[in-house]
Design a protein around this motif. Structure first.
Motif, PDB file in Angstrom:
ATOM      1  N   ILE A   1       0.866  -1.182   0.000  1.00  0.00           N
ATOM      2  CA  ILE A   1       0.000   0.000   0.000  1.00  0.00           C
ATOM      3  C   ILE A   1       0.902   1.231   0.000  1.00  0.00           C
ATOM      4  O   ILE A   1       1.855   1.314   0.781  1.00  0.00           O
ATOM      5  N   GLU A   2       0.602   2.182  -0.856  1.00  0.00           N
ATOM      6  CA  GLU A   2       1.318   3.453  -0.859  1.00  0.00           C
ATOM      7  C   GLU A   2       0.588   4.424   0.084  1.00  0.00           C
ATOM      8  O   GLU A   2      -0.621   4.624  -0.049  1.00  0.00           O
ATOM      9  N   PHE A   3       1.332   4.999   1.013  1.00  0.00           N
ATOM     10  CA  PHE A   3       0.759   6.001   1.908  1.00  0.00           C
ATOM     11  C   PHE A   3       1.433   7.342   1.645  1.00  0.00           C
ATOM     12  O   PHE A   3       2.666   7.430   1.596  1.00  0.00           O
ATOM     13  N   VAL A   4       0.623   8.377   1.489  1.00  0.00           N
ATOM     14  CA  VAL A   4       1.106   9.704   1.121  1.00  0.00           C
ATOM     15  C   VAL A   4       0.648  10.711   2.163  1.00  0.00           C
ATOM     16  O   VAL A   4      -0.535  10.753   2.519  1.00  0.00           O
ATOM     17  N   GLU A   5       1.572  11.527   2.637  1.00  0.00           N
ATOM     18  CA  GLU A   5       1.246  12.572   3.610  1.00  0.00           C
ATOM     19  C   GLU A   5       0.845  13.842   2.871  1.00  0.00           C
ATOM     20  O   GLU A   5       1.634  14.428   2.123  1.00  0.00           O
ATOM     21  N   SER A   6      -0.390  14.256   3.066  1.00  0.00           N
ATOM     22  CA  SER A   6      -0.894  15.453   2.399  1.00  0.00           C
ATOM     23  C   SER A   6      -2.221  15.863   3.022  1.00  0.00           C
ATOM     24  O   SER A   6      -2.997  15.012   3.462  1.00  0.00           O
ATOM     25  N   ASP A   7      -2.479  17.151   3.039  1.00  0.00           N
ATOM     26  CA  ASP A   7      -3.821  17.637   3.351  1.00  0.00           C
ATOM     27  C   ASP A   7      -4.765  17.178   2.249  1.00  0.00           C
ATOM     28  O   ASP A   7      -4.371  17.108   1.067  1.00  0.00           O
ATOM     29  N   VAL A   8      -5.988  16.872   2.608  1.00  0.00           N
ATOM     30  CA  VAL A   8      -6.920  16.328   1.622  1.00  0.00           C
ATOM     31  C   VAL A   8      -7.179  17.314   0.485  1.00  0.00           C
ATOM     32  O   VAL A   8      -7.330  16.905  -0.676  1.00  0.00           O
ATOM     33  N   TYR A   9      -7.186  18.601   0.767  1.00  0.00           N
ATOM     34  CA  TYR A   9      -7.417  19.582  -0.288  1.00  0.00           C
ATOM     35  C   TYR A   9      -6.273  19.629  -1.297  1.00  0.00           C
ATOM     36  O   TYR A   9      -6.449  20.118  -2.416  1.00  0.00           O
ATOM     37  N   ASP A  10      -5.100  19.136  -0.921  1.00  0.00           N
ATOM     38  CA  ASP A  10      -3.938  19.110  -1.814  1.00  0.00           C
ATOM     39  C   ASP A  10      -3.732  17.746  -2.448  1.00  0.00           C
ATOM     40  O   ASP A  10      -2.685  17.491  -3.057  1.00  0.00           O
ATOM     41  N   ALA A  11      -4.716  16.874  -2.333  1.00  0.00           N
ATOM     42  CA  ALA A  11      -4.543  15.487  -2.774  1.00  0.00           C
ATOM     43  C   ALA A  11      -4.292  15.377  -4.275  1.00  0.00           C
ATOM     44  O   ALA A  11      -3.498  14.539  -4.722  1.00  0.00           O
ATOM     45  N   GLU A  12      -4.946  16.201  -5.072  1.00  0.00           N
ATOM     46  CA  GLU A  12      -4.754  16.099  -6.526  1.00  0.00           C
ATOM     47  C   GLU A  12      -3.317  16.437  -6.905  1.00  0.00           C
ATOM     48  O   GLU A  12      -2.715  15.778  -7.760  1.00  0.00           O
ATOM     49  N   THR A  13      -2.748  17.445  -6.250  1.00  0.00           N
ATOM     50  CA  THR A  13      -1.355  17.800  -6.499  1.00  0.00           C
ATOM     51  C   THR A  13      -0.420  16.702  -6.006  1.00  0.00           C
ATOM     52  O   THR A  13       0.555  16.333  -6.666  1.00  0.00           O
ATOM     53  N   ALA A  14      -0.726  16.144  -4.838  1.00  0.00           N
ATOM     54  CA  ALA A  14       0.143  15.128  -4.239  1.00  0.00           C
ATOM     55  C   ALA A  14       0.101  13.804  -4.985  1.00  0.00           C
ATOM     56  O   ALA A  14       1.121  13.092  -5.060  1.00  0.00           O
ATOM     57  N   LEU A  15      -1.050  13.464  -5.579  1.00  0.00           N
ATOM     58  CA  LEU A  15      -1.234  12.138  -6.156  1.00  0.00           C
ATOM     59  C   LEU A  15      -1.328  12.132  -7.672  1.00  0.00           C
ATOM     60  O   LEU A  15      -1.036  11.117  -8.307  1.00  0.00           O
ATOM     61  N   GLY A  16      -1.764  13.235  -8.250  1.00  0.00           N
ATOM     62  CA  GLY A  16      -1.971  13.293  -9.684  1.00  0.00           C
ATOM     63  C   GLY A  16      -3.446  13.253 -10.041  1.00  0.00           C
ATOM     64  O   GLY A  16      -4.256  12.640  -9.339  1.00  0.00           O
ATOM     65  N   ALA A  17      -3.781  13.915 -11.137  1.00  0.00           N
ATOM     66  CA  ALA A  17      -5.177  14.030 -11.550  1.00  0.00           C
ATOM     67  C   ALA A  17      -5.653  12.772 -12.266  1.00  0.00           C
ATOM     68  O   ALA A  17      -4.892  12.092 -12.957  1.00  0.00           O
ATOM     69  N   GLU A  18      -6.927  12.460 -12.073  1.00  0.00           N
ATOM     70  CA  GLU A  18      -7.646  11.399 -12.790  1.00  0.00           C
ATOM     71  C   GLU A  18      -6.892  10.073 -12.750  1.00  0.00           C
ATOM     72  O   GLU A  18      -6.802   9.354 -13.745  1.00  0.00           O
ATOM     73  N   ARG A  19      -6.415   9.690 -11.563  1.00  0.00           N
ATOM     74  CA  ARG A  19      -5.646   8.457 -11.396  1.00  0.00           C
ATOM     75  C   ARG A  19      -6.470   7.272 -10.909  1.00  0.00           C
ATOM     76  O   ARG A  19      -6.044   6.128 -11.033  1.00  0.00           O
ATOM     77  N   PHE A  20      -7.663   7.537 -10.335  1.00  0.00           N
ATOM     78  CA  PHE A  20      -8.296   6.501  -9.537  1.00  0.00           C
ATOM     79  C   PHE A  20      -9.679   6.100 -10.053  1.00  0.00           C
ATOM     80  O   PHE A  20     -10.465   6.927 -10.504  1.00  0.00           O
ATOM     81  N   ASP A  21      -9.934   4.782  -9.922  1.00  0.00           N
ATOM     82  CA  ASP A  21     -11.261   4.249 -10.240  1.00  0.00           C
ATOM     83  C   ASP A  21     -12.227   4.444  -9.080  1.00  0.00           C
ATOM     84  O   ASP A  21     -13.443   4.437  -9.281  1.00  0.00           O
ATOM     85  N   LEU A  22     -11.673   4.582  -7.864  1.00  0.00           N
ATOM     86  CA  LEU A  22     -12.507   4.662  -6.666  1.00  0.00           C
ATOM     87  C   LEU A  22     -11.879   5.644  -5.685  1.00  0.00           C
ATOM     88  O   LEU A  22     -10.699   5.519  -5.352  1.00  0.00           O
ATOM     89  N   VAL A  23     -12.643   6.607  -5.252  1.00  0.00           N
ATOM     90  CA  VAL A  23     -12.295   7.445  -4.106  1.00  0.00           C
ATOM     91  C   VAL A  23     -13.157   6.994  -2.950  1.00  0.00           C
ATOM     92  O   VAL A  23     -14.390   7.024  -3.031  1.00  0.00           O
TER      93      VAL A  23
END
Length: 279
Positions: A102-124
């Protein structure tokens, strides 16, 4: 808006994360001893969540990762995101000890798109007790929409805004003591304890929280272009939210002891991001 709420809330979660991991309420030993064990929260979600095998999922505000690990055990490829470094330390240790990638990323939720990348996920995926820490449900919905691939879906089970508006200090009747609607200024709480069984003592006791009305949440999801596919209200909640007025069922969920039909305690909301060629 000032970032003071982030600083205060992060200190609160950082301090409580080790106590939560050590508490029997999170059942970390069962995750270690039973390879097919999943959290009661995700087990409750399963009938509506459905088959997640092969999906790329992100768990927002994942805390110590028990629900994140549960999604992975159901067959999803999961990323967990949280702003609390101490929580992620516990989450990473749990994933490593169970041999779960599992990849765990430290970020505020409002910054999640910047931290993880846009349009990456099938499920939020978002679990119970997350939205109350966020001042703007519209910004949250924008984040969700940014993370989802076209055709991807949002799944959130959350405390009902009617529950959040109920004053739990009244143990003999239901009393509305807090705002139902989202307000610019936070509700400020000073709580020396936490929601699990622990003997730990804490110094970071002040938190800033917000409620968001059900209509505000649905409208935010629709306004960012998602299509609502499900909204179910539940008469149960995973913890003893109203002390001396609830009883625990065999499924681990808590319900009002008397006339549980009076108050919705949680809800499940589902939505999809339309594909470009869809109507």
């Amino acid at each position: 808006m000032s970032d003071d709420y982030r600083i205060l809330n992060k200190a609160n979660w950082d301090e409580r994360a080790p106590a939560h991991a050590a508490s029997p309420d999170y059942d970390l030993h069962r995750f270690l001893d039973e390879p097919d064990f999943i959290s009661p929260v995700v087990r409750f979600d399963q009938p509506l969540l459905g088959d997640v095998r092969g999906l790329h999922a992100v768990h927002l505000q994942c805390h110590i990762g028990t629900d994140t690990l549960s999604l992975a055990r159901l067959g999803a490829t999961v990323t967990g995101l949280d702003f609390s470094a101490a929580s992620l330390t516990q989450a990473r240790q749990l994933a490593e000890r169970t041999g779960t990638p599992i990849e765990f990323v430290e970020s505020d939720v409002y910054d999640a798109e910047t931290a993880l990348g846009a349009e990456r996920f099938d499920l939020v995926y978002t679990g119970v007790g997350a939205l109350c820490w966020l001042p703007s449900v519209r910004r949250w919905a924008e984040t969700v929409a940014g993370l989802l691939r076209p055709g991807g879906r949002l799944f959130i089970r959350e405390g009902h805004p009617m529950l959040w508006a109920t004053d739990e200090k009244h143990t003999d009747k239901l009393v509305l003591g807090y705002p139902y609607f989202e307000l610019p200024e936070p509700m400020v709480f000073a709580d020396e304890g936490t929601y699990v069984d622990t003997d730990a003592e804490f110094e970071a006791t002040t938190t800033h929280e917000w409620n968001h009305g059900l209509g505000e949440i649905v409208t935010a999801v629709l306004d960012v272009g998602l299509t609502l596919t499900g909204l179910t209200e539940h008469a149960s909640v995973p913890w003893n939210a109203l002390p001396e007025q609830m009883e625990q069922g065999h499924d681990g969920e808590w319900r009002l002891s008397a006339h549980p039909e009076r108050l919705p305690l949680t809800y499940t909301l589902q939505a999809r991001k339309p594909r470009p060629d869809s109507d």
